[in-house]
Design an enzyme around this catalytic site. Structure first.
Site, PDB file in Angstrom:
ATOM      1  N   GLU A  30       0.627  -1.396   0.328  1.00  0.00           N
ATOM      2  CA  GLU A  30       0.029  -0.106  -0.081  1.00  0.00           C
ATOM      3  C   GLU A  30       1.192   1.435  -0.078  1.00  0.00           C
ATOM      4  OE1 GLU A  30      -2.345  -0.485   3.137  1.00  0.00           O
ATOM      5  OE2 GLU A  30      -3.691  -2.616   2.593  1.00  0.00           O
ATOM      6  N   SER A  69      -6.868  -4.591   0.391  1.00  0.00           N
ATOM      7  CA  SER A  69      -7.038  -5.352   0.215  1.00  0.00           C
ATOM      8  C   SER A  69      -5.694  -6.109   0.738  1.00  0.00           C
ATOM      9  CB  SER A  69      -7.667  -5.047  -0.586  1.00  0.00           C
ATOM     10  OG  SER A  69      -8.687  -4.326  -1.661  1.00  0.00           O
ATOM     11  N   GLU A  70      -5.596  -6.370   2.013  1.00  0.00           N
ATOM     12  CA  GLU A  70      -4.176  -6.787   1.970  1.00  0.00           C
ATOM     13  C   GLU A  70      -4.999  -8.523   1.799  1.00  0.00           C
ATOM     14  OE1 GLU A  70      -5.236  -5.134   4.563  1.00  0.00           O
ATOM     15  OE2 GLU A  70      -3.805  -3.289   5.014  1.00  0.00           O
ATOM     16  N   PHE A  93       2.256  -1.976   8.733  1.00  0.00           N
ATOM     17  CA  PHE A  93       2.388  -1.975  10.074  1.00  0.00           C
ATOM     18  C   PHE A  93       1.672  -3.666  10.365  1.00  0.00           C
ATOM     19  CE2 PHE A  93       1.799   2.040   9.796  1.00  0.00           C
ATOM     20  CZ  PHE A  93       2.226   3.017  10.992  1.00  0.00           C
ATOM     21  N   ASP A  95       1.116  -5.505  12.221  1.00  0.00           N
ATOM     22  CA  ASP A  95      -0.420  -5.408  13.392  1.00  0.00           C
ATOM     23  C   ASP A  95      -1.680  -6.091  11.950  1.00  0.00           C
ATOM     24  OD1 ASP A  95       0.237  -3.608  15.899  1.00  0.00           O
ATOM     25  OD2 ASP A  95       1.290  -2.792  14.049  1.00  0.00           O
ATOM     26  N   HIS A 139      -0.573  -0.461  16.057  1.00  0.00           N
ATOM     27  CA  HIS A 139      -0.006  -0.421  14.928  1.00  0.00           C
ATOM     28  C   HIS A 139       1.944  -0.497  15.927  1.00  0.00           C
ATOM     29  CE1 HIS A 139      -3.114   1.919  12.781  1.00  0.00           C
ATOM     30  NE2 HIS A 139      -2.120   1.891  11.615  1.00  0.00           N
TER      31      HIS A 139
HETATM   32  C1  TPP Z   1      -5.688  -3.630   7.800  1.00  0.00           C
HETATM   33  C2  TPP Z   1      -5.230  -2.326   7.550  1.00  0.00           C
HETATM   34  N1  TPP Z   1      -4.700  -1.299   6.446  1.00  0.00           N
HETATM   35  C3  TPP Z   1      -3.551  -0.343   6.312  1.00  0.00           C
HETATM   36  C4  TPP Z   1      -4.143   0.153   7.147  1.00  0.00           C
HETATM   37  C5  TPP Z   1      -3.172   2.258   7.093  1.00  0.00           C
HETATM   38  N2  TPP Z   1      -3.842   3.158   6.590  1.00  0.00           N
HETATM   39  C6  TPP Z   1      -4.337   3.787   7.734  1.00  0.00           C
HETATM   40  S1  TPP Z   1      -5.017   4.503   6.844  1.00  0.00           S
HETATM   41  C7  TPP Z   1      -5.613   4.225   5.420  1.00  0.00           C
HETATM   42  C8  TPP Z   1      -5.749   5.067   3.745  1.00  0.00           C
HETATM   43  C9  TPP Z   1      -7.414   4.660   4.127  1.00  0.00           C
HETATM   44  O1  TPP Z   1      -8.456   5.820   3.518  1.00  0.00           O
HETATM   45  P1  TPP Z   1      -9.359   5.037   3.405  1.00  0.00           P
HETATM   46  O2  TPP Z   1     -10.139   4.378   3.975  1.00  0.00           O
HETATM   47  O3  TPP Z   1      -9.703   6.018   1.850  1.00  0.00           O
HETATM   48  O4  TPP Z   1      -9.562   6.864   4.710  1.00  0.00           O
HETATM   49  P2  TPP Z   1      -9.372   8.149   4.686  1.00  0.00           P
HETATM   50  O5  TPP Z   1      -7.523   8.375   5.005  1.00  0.00           O
HETATM   51  O6  TPP Z   1      -9.100   9.221   3.635  1.00  0.00           O
HETATM   52  O7  TPP Z   1     -10.169   8.526   5.333  1.00  0.00           O
HETATM   53  C10 TPP Z   1      -4.273   3.642   5.380  1.00  0.00           C
HETATM   54  C11 TPP Z   1      -3.960   2.417   4.432  1.00  0.00           C
HETATM   55  C12 TPP Z   1      -4.407   0.319   7.929  1.00  0.00           C
HETATM   56  N3  TPP Z   1      -5.065   0.754   8.960  1.00  0.00           N
HETATM   57  N4  TPP Z   1      -5.533  -0.663   8.339  1.00  0.00           N
END
Ligand code: TPP
Ligand code: MG
Lengths: 343, 327
Positions: A30, A69-70, A93, A95, A139
């Site tokens: 990601e 989409s892990e 992370f 986690d 995290h």
């Molecule tokens: C399962 C998981 N994968 C990745 C992350 C890292 N992460 C935190 S916020 C984010 C982006 C989220 O984007 P979106 O769902 O569009 O929400 P926005 O930040 O735009 O409000 C990512 C990749 C996470 N916290 N949890």
């Protein structure tokens, strides 16, 4: 040629070198490139903390951003590995393992055995572990014992830039699935690292400090705390041997046992929770295989049996400290520590 | 003053404005204090997106549950979580909503039906199915709302929950907060379908897309599908198109944005400006009335920061408590 670089740079360099060497190596995760589909800068992020920054310019589409989409992309990395690629998939992370663990522990880890030795799954899952970043309960975990528990997975956790580079190169070349754990609080730490490519074999611990009075075994961030403790103890005349495991599965039992046979005392330090972790694992192994050499009960220094707290004031108490390690060493030296084994 | 053309009476209009202003001020204050180094950890700001949380939450009571995201401050405030407790939490103080143990990404207040911000993307959707199931079993007419970003809408947990909610006919509303980005990655690239309405249809539920910077659009669409869910009509999906005014998290240089993009959205898509201009133009609320709210909110946020900084840190012994109910 060797120069000082950070662990972050060392990981970047290992990925770069292996991608150059082997066209089957692809890297996904990601925002590892960043800005995909957007109208600003290409390679806008290079990973959430910039570990993969600049690789896109060198290797283009062999670096792939993924949707969030892990389960799907980690599984795809596993599947591609079973079909001849060498994917390095980043879980930002560690986690987030909770979201995709099935693809790793029921799939990648078991193919070879279930299929009667016919499969090879050379996938690397790399991601951040560890506390101290004020990143709170979801995290910050040190989930290494969970991975170490699973037959079929190899588990790596470097403590410095030199090891990170050599171990990541080995991980990519290795023909089994590897979980590569990067402590986020070590990313900025620099040391001398050769510019050329080199691989560090798995299952070879590193003795960072020699000593005859007590053996301290650890891995990852707490290696540095152990070294600090050893320096403090030396002022009182206690010489601690400090062993950095580097890989948790396979693990270098020989180096541990050889050291304990010489020192007679063992302190195991693990940033993971206290139950069923590397510390208990090593303590049990030494108890079973080097009992006669022990002059005192084995001491374990771990994080507590709690999630990682957010408040900095609590998180600072959470991670094993140099003081707590030094105290554990003193317990093995006290007459009471010695009695606990005689009783 | 002229006749009120809006679906809310004046008191509720002022309430909505106060909520949105509180979120905005709260977030802008965090932005400033984070840059000063006062605030530890990761902070994801909701500024720019206030109309979505507010337009939805105006239809809910404390018995209704919400499951939030990593960008949860706005959801908390709109659901009635105390801003002093939130601020103290973000500062890691013992007076915080979670006694300093959770931090920005895990603020919760179960007494308000706020089941937590969440550090794991997509994790709220299954949980809210459970909350809705509990409401359905109890027969208390409660509904569950889960918020999900455009990025997190690609998580298996979210997609599975759409199906589960439809199959069990649960009183759930899935709110997709589409701000165009998941961190640095564009929604247009990462989401394979053209519209979330299509996705909803694929899972056998109605889907609605609204301009999430228009408080009234959100309010009206949410009202209808929440009423439907409450009456046993089953789940629905609401997509709110909106904009985030700051980086993904504090410290994000945002180089993935097009040149001029931030200035443009701030100028034309500021949901607070849009709301205030509409109500003032209609002659229902005066600028003075809104400015009085602005002053009141500014004082409250200032006081929350002052109180948070003065509040005690957690005790060392707190490290070991709250792991189990009994052990
Ligand atoms: C399962 C998981 N994968 C990745 C992350 C890292 N992460 C935190 S916020 C984010 C982006 C989220 O984007 P979106 O769902 O569009 O929400 P926005 O930040 O735009 O409000 C990512 C990749 C996470 N916290 N949890
Ligand atoms: Mg988004």
């Amino acid at each position: 040629m060797s120069r000082k670089i950070s662990m972050k740079q060392a990981i970047n360099e290992a990925l770069d070198l292996e991608m150059r060497r082997d066209p089957t190596v692809i890297v996904m995760g990601e925002d590892i490139v960043g800005g995909t589909g957007a109208h600003g800068e290409d390679d806008a992020w290079g990973g959430v903390l910039g570990v993969t920054k600049g690789l896109y310019a060198k290797h283009g589409n062999r670096l792939m951003d993924t949707p969030l989409s892990e389960s799907a992309y980690i599984g795809a990395a596993v599947g591609a590995a079973a079909c001849g690629l060498r994917p390095v998939a980043e879980l930002m992370f560690m986690d987030f393992m909770g979201v995709c663990f099935d693809q790793i522990f029921n799939q990648a880890a078991k193919f070879r055995y279930m299929f009667g030795g016919k499969a090879e799954t050379p996938v690397v899952i790399r991601g951040m572990v560890g506390a101290g970043f004020r990143a709170a309960a979801q995290h910050s975990q040190m989930l290494t014992p969970l991975f170490t528990h699973i037959p079929g997975l190899k588990v790596v956790c470097p403590s410095n830039a030199y090891d990170a580079k050599g171990l990541l190169i080995q991980s990519i070349r290795d023909n089994d699935p590897v979980i590569f754990c990067e402590h986020k609080n070590l990313y900025g730490l620099e040391c001398e690292v050769p510019a050329e490519s080199y691989a560090i074999p798995f299952g070879e611990a590193n003795v960072l400090r020699d000593g005859d009075d007590v053996t301290i075994v650890s891995y990852g961030l707490t290696v540095h705390r152990a070294l600090e403790a050893a320096t403090a103890l030396a002022k009182d005349g206690t010489e601690a041997e400090v062993i950095d495991l580097r890989t948790l599965s396979p693990i270098d039992w020989d180096t541990i046992v050889e050291s304990v046979e010489r020192t007679g005392r063992l302190v195991v330090v693990d940033e993971a929770h206290p139950r069923c972790n590397l510390a208990t694992d090593i303590a049990a192994f030494v108890g079973q295989n080097a009992f006669g050499a022990l002059k005192a009960g084995v001491q374990m220094v771990t994080a507590p049996h709690t999630p990682v707290p957010f408040a900095p004031s609590l998180e600072d108490l959470y991670v094993p400290s140099a003081d707590s390690i030094a105290s554990a060493v003193r317990r093995t030296l006290s007459p009471k520590g010695a009695r606990s084994i005689a009783a | 003053m002229s006749q009120n053309p809006f679906p809310l009476d004046k008191a509720d209009l002022l309430k909505a404005y106060r909520t949105m202003r509180t979120i905005r001020d709260f977030e802008e204050r965090l932005h400033v204090d984070f840059a000063k180094g006062d605030i530890p950890g990761f902070v994801h700001l909701y500024a720019g997106e206030e109309a979505c949380a507010t337009g939805i939450m105006m239809h809910l009571n404390d018995n209704d549950r919400i499951a939030s995201t990593h960008r949860g401050h706005g959801h908390c405030i709109a659901k009635g979580v105390d801003v002093h407790a939130m601020m103290a939490e973000i500062y890691g103080r013992s007076t915080g909503a979670c006694r300093g143990k959770g931090g920005s990404m895990h603020i919760a207040d179960l007494s308000k039906g706020m089941m937590g911000a969440n550090g794991i993307l997509g994790a709220g959707a299954p949980l809210i199915c459970g909350a809705a199931l509990a409401a359905k079993v109890r027969g208390d007419r409660g509904v569950g709302i889960t918020f999900v970003g455009d990025g997190a809408s690609n998580q298996g947990t979210f997609l599975e929950s759409l199906n589960l909610a439809a199959v069990w006919n649960l009183p759930v509303v899935f709110v997709v907060e589409n701000n165009g980005y998941a961190e640095s990655t564009a929604m247009e690239w990462a989401v394979s379908c053209d519209s979330y309405v299509d996705r909803a249809t694929g899972f056998g539920m109605p889907g609605v897309t609204v301009d999430g910077t228009d408080f009234f659009a959100v309010y009206e669409a949410a009202g209808e599908i929440i009423r439907r869910a409450r009456d046993g009509g089953g789940p629905a999906l609401l997509e709110c198109n909106m904009v985030r005014f700051y980086g993904h998290f504090e410290g994000d240089a945002q180089t993935y944005r097009a040149k001029g993009e931030l200035e443009a959205i701030r100028a034309s898509r500021d949901c607070l400006t849009i709301l205030s201009e509409r109500v003032i133009e209609a002659g229902v609320v005066s600028r003075d009335e809104l400015q009085a709210i602005d002053r009141e909110v500014a004082d409250r946020i200032e006081d929350a920061v002052r109180a948070a900084k003065a509040a005690p840190l957690p005790e060392a012994s707190d490290l070991l408590t709250d792991v189990y109910v009994a052990y």
